[in-house]
Design an enzyme around this catalytic site. Sequence first.
Site, PDB file in Angstrom:
ATOM      1  N   GLU A  45       0.834  -1.217   0.000  1.00  0.00           N
ATOM      2  CA  GLU A  45       0.000   0.000   0.000  1.00  0.00           C
ATOM      3  C   GLU A  45       0.862   1.258   0.000  1.00  0.00           C
ATOM      4  O   GLU A  45       2.085   1.197   0.184  1.00  0.00           O
ATOM      5  CB  GLU A  45      -0.939  -0.003   1.210  1.00  0.00           C
ATOM      6  CG  GLU A  45      -0.218   0.073   2.526  1.00  0.00           C
ATOM      7  CD  GLU A  45      -0.963   0.881   3.571  1.00  0.00           C
ATOM      8  OE1 GLU A  45      -1.336   2.033   3.272  1.00  0.00           O
ATOM      9  OE2 GLU A  45      -1.137   0.359   4.686  1.00  0.00           O
ATOM     10  N   ASP A 163     -11.392  -0.566   5.784  1.00  0.00           N
ATOM     11  CA  ASP A 163     -10.558  -1.764   5.593  1.00  0.00           C
ATOM     12  C   ASP A 163     -11.340  -3.025   5.984  1.00  0.00           C
ATOM     13  O   ASP A 163     -11.190  -4.086   5.364  1.00  0.00           O
ATOM     14  CB  ASP A 163      -9.301  -1.710   6.470  1.00  0.00           C
ATOM     15  CG  ASP A 163      -8.346  -0.588   6.095  1.00  0.00           C
ATOM     16  OD1 ASP A 163      -8.566   0.054   5.048  1.00  0.00           O
ATOM     17  OD2 ASP A 163      -7.378  -0.364   6.847  1.00  0.00           O
ATOM     18  N   LYS A 180      -3.285  -1.411  15.825  1.00  0.00           N
ATOM     19  CA  LYS A 180      -2.723  -0.653  16.945  1.00  0.00           C
ATOM     20  C   LYS A 180      -3.737  -0.551  18.068  1.00  0.00           C
ATOM     21  O   LYS A 180      -4.933  -0.500  17.828  1.00  0.00           O
ATOM     22  CB  LYS A 180      -2.425   0.766  16.491  1.00  0.00           C
ATOM     23  CG  LYS A 180      -1.227   0.858  15.643  1.00  0.00           C
ATOM     24  CD  LYS A 180      -0.670   2.267  15.733  1.00  0.00           C
ATOM     25  CE  LYS A 180       0.528   2.349  14.853  1.00  0.00           C
ATOM     26  NZ  LYS A 180       0.129   2.268  13.447  1.00  0.00           N
TER      27      LYS A 180
HETATM   28  O1  LIG Z   1      -0.396   1.546  11.660  1.00  0.00           O
HETATM   29  C1  LIG Z   1      -1.011   1.982  10.709  1.00  0.00           C
HETATM   30  N1  LIG Z   1      -2.314   1.711  10.601  1.00  0.00           N
HETATM   31  C2  LIG Z   1      -3.029   2.154   9.540  1.00  0.00           C
HETATM   32  C3  LIG Z   1      -2.448   2.921   8.575  1.00  0.00           C
HETATM   33  C4  LIG Z   1      -3.200   3.409   7.366  1.00  0.00           C
HETATM   34  O2  LIG Z   1      -4.470   3.902   7.765  1.00  0.00           O
HETATM   35  C5  LIG Z   1      -5.495   3.228   7.029  1.00  0.00           C
HETATM   36  C6  LIG Z   1      -6.766   3.163   7.809  1.00  0.00           C
HETATM   37  O3  LIG Z   1      -7.272   4.457   7.933  1.00  0.00           O
HETATM   38  P1  LIG Z   1      -8.758   4.693   8.500  1.00  0.00           P
HETATM   39  O4  LIG Z   1      -8.684   4.350   9.958  1.00  0.00           O
HETATM   40  O5  LIG Z   1      -9.028   6.152   8.243  1.00  0.00           O
HETATM   41  O6  LIG Z   1      -9.661   3.791   7.727  1.00  0.00           O
HETATM   42  C7  LIG Z   1      -4.915   1.875   6.713  1.00  0.00           C
HETATM   43  O7  LIG Z   1      -5.585   1.255   5.648  1.00  0.00           O
HETATM   44  C8  LIG Z   1      -3.482   2.233   6.404  1.00  0.00           C
HETATM   45  O8  LIG Z   1      -3.382   2.700   5.077  1.00  0.00           O
HETATM   46  C9  LIG Z   1      -1.058   3.243   8.697  1.00  0.00           C
HETATM   47  O9  LIG Z   1      -0.459   3.947   7.868  1.00  0.00           O
HETATM   48  N2  LIG Z   1      -0.387   2.736   9.778  1.00  0.00           N
END
Ligand SMILES: O=c1[nH]cc([C@@H]2O[C@H](COP(=O)(O)O)[C@@H](O)[C@H]2O)c(=O)[nH]1
Length: 332
Positions: A45, A163, A180
């Site tokens: 990604e 996701d 996390k």
């Molecule tokens: O430890 C991490 N978790 C998630 C992301 C990024 O954040 C996105 C999820 O964002 P949101 O919570 O806005 O859906 C994941 O798909 C990934 O691209 C990241 O860079 N590092």
Amino acid sequence: MAFSAASRITNLRRHLDSPQVSINVKVAPEVSEALSLGRAVLALESTIISHGMPYPQNLETAKEVEAIVRQNGAVPATVAILDGTPCVGLSVEELEKLATLGTKARKTARRDIAHVVASGGNGATTVSATMLLASMVQIPVFVTGGIGGVHRDGEQTMDISSDLTELGRTPVAVFCAGVKSILDIPRTLEYLETQGVCVAGYKTNEFPAFFTESSGCKVSCQLDSPEECARLIEANSKLRLGTGIVIAVPIPREHSASGHIIESAIQKALQEAREQNITGNAATPFLLARINDLTGGASLASNIALVKNNAIVGAKVAAALAQLRKREHCQK
Ligand SMILES: O=c1[nH]cc([C@@H]2O[C@H](COP(=O)(O)O)[C@@H](O)[C@H]2O)c(=O)[nH]1
């Protein structure tokens, strides 16, 4: 055994039989060739490059991860949208462009893809958008650092990463170090179960918590080798379940951050996000950057180490899957 013309045609057919996409997806020549020959390809990604890490560590890490993927038997295919064109496989110049754009690139989840394409923009793809584009060109394996999840207080805010729904609808195996603990891990796993997503642990029966090896939550199955992972991915594909798979690889022990240092940084960052009213897709990048500041860079070092470790495992699995498919084809 030499790879026969017949199996080349099978791979090509697999490639072409996918639902027709009429928009131009630019597949790098090396990736396209590997796919048509049935060789291992591993999707990566790009939000992690633009929003997940600061420059220049983001660029160095992206290049090193691609090198690790090659050393472990697969062709890397970093996914992004550049000047409105979805790209699968980036050149060094394209990686550089994305790394220097940083947060000026649009963080692109599934819902954002059409707008970034229509407006000719630059989009760094999250797990959901990367899975979707990987699946369009028939790449079955994908590596990231951590997936998104259900945010803490998600039962009130309904802030749930796309996701998780993408995993419920797109058949790509995602290697990550768990989620996390800025997120609600038990609810994230509940949501994945509802979506029918198999969550496996690599050499563990516990779901890891990104910076630390354990979360106290169990996975639905344990896989102990690249071959076992490949067999699961192949079964998921043959059954046409249509769902993704999460394969969680714990951070190597020597890089795992001290749990309570990270936890107190997380608590402080969450508090600041609440005070500053930072929500939605801005929450994860904000929290990651603050936790990195508050831990004096320790969290970034751990983050880089775990992504590289995931890349080693993911590439070995992509290679094992290509072997498995080749063997099965030869037996027919
Ligand atoms: O430890 C991490 N978790 C998630 C992301 C990024 O954040 C996105 C999820 O964002 P949101 O919570 O806005 O859906 C994941 O798909 C990934 O691209 C990241 O860079 N590092």
